[in-house]
Design an enzyme around this catalytic site. Structure first.
Site, PDB file in Angstrom:
ATOM      1  N   VAL A  76       0.840  -1.203   0.000  1.00 15.41           N
ATOM      2  CA  VAL A  76       0.000   0.000   0.000  1.00 15.41           C
ATOM      3  C   VAL A  76       0.874   1.250   0.000  1.00 15.41           C
ATOM      4  CG1 VAL A  76      -1.742   1.296   1.291  1.00 15.41           C
ATOM      5  CG2 VAL A  76      -1.888  -1.206   1.163  1.00 15.41           C
ATOM      6  N   TYR A  77       1.959   1.190   0.758  1.00 17.27           N
ATOM      7  CA  TYR A  77       2.896   2.313   0.821  1.00 17.27           C
ATOM      8  C   TYR A  77       3.501   2.618  -0.550  1.00 17.27           C
ATOM      9  CZ  TYR A  77       7.413   4.578   1.745  1.00 17.27           C
ATOM     10  OH  TYR A  77       8.512   5.405   1.716  1.00 17.27           O
TER      11      TYR A  77
END
Length: 218
Positions: free
Chosen positions: A128-129
């Site tokens: 997600v980062y």
């Protein structure tokens, strides 16, 4: 020159603030917690209390008025969940870019991450980062009103800086001391000819100033 840094209490930001203040620049760092202010003052930076997760574009732009450059060095940080990767690493970055446009600050630098990609697959927090960072980078690259440079360091370490780096469009994986990331950022602030470049950074054998001049075409 006045330079405003988002994520002003981050490990890279504090190093960068010290370097820029040492060059005689007026430096301001955006922080979320009042108790972080003394650390900024210690390195020669003016603390600006503002929460980029809740502030409006107008509020951020007000703090960017009169700046010569803006640096996005904020991050949700280790231990934060997927939701904050989106609100900080993507949302705050795009907000800061919009505010720079509003305040007519053309020079804009982003501390991104190697592997950042809006199409990155996976549901783990690090996935997600990387997706959030990639989306933010893509957004900044689409803003014609900014002379942007995106820096994507490899794995960060707290080893003492060496001043020797590899700085290219694609370096391959590697690590880099935070000292050297901050030093390269300071050079990039002073090198507007790097506008429009997305650069990867790892430890290497080229003196930092030479590496920056090389990518700038000098």
């Amino acid at each position: 020159m006045r330079i405003v840094i988002a994520g002003g209490h981050g490990q890279i930001a504090l190093r960068l603030e010290r370097l820029l203040a040492g060059r005689g620049y007026e430096v301001a760092g955006i922080i979320r917690k009042p108790e972080q202010g003394d650390d900024l003052r210690e390195v020669g930076a003016e603390p600006v209390l503002l929460d980029l997760e809740s502030a409006s574009v107008e509020e951020v732009a007000a703090h960017l008025q009169g700046a010569d450059a803006a640096v996005f060095a904020a991050g949700a940080g280790p231990g934060s969940g997927a939701a904050r990767k989106d609100t900080v690493d993507r949302g705050a970055a795009t907000l800061f870019a919009d505010a720079a446009v509003r305040a007519r600050v053309r020079r804009f630098l982003v501390v991104s991450s190697m592997g950042a990609d809006p199409a990155h697959q996976g549901d783990d927090v690090f996935d997600v980062y990387l997706r959030a960072k990639g989306e933010a980078d893509a957004y900044v690259r689409g803003l014609d009103a900014l002379d942007w440079t995106i820096l994507r360091p490899g794995s960060l370490t707290n080893d003492p800086g060496t001043g020797l780096v590899r700085l290219e469009a694609h370096t391959g994986r590697g690590s880099i001391p935070r000292d050297d990331v901050a030093a390269v950022l300071a050079e990039l602030v002073d090198t507007p000819a790097t506008a429009g470049l997305t650069l990867e950074l790892i430890g290497g054998s080229t003196p930092m100033t030479v590496a920056v001049k090389s990518v700038a075409g000098n």
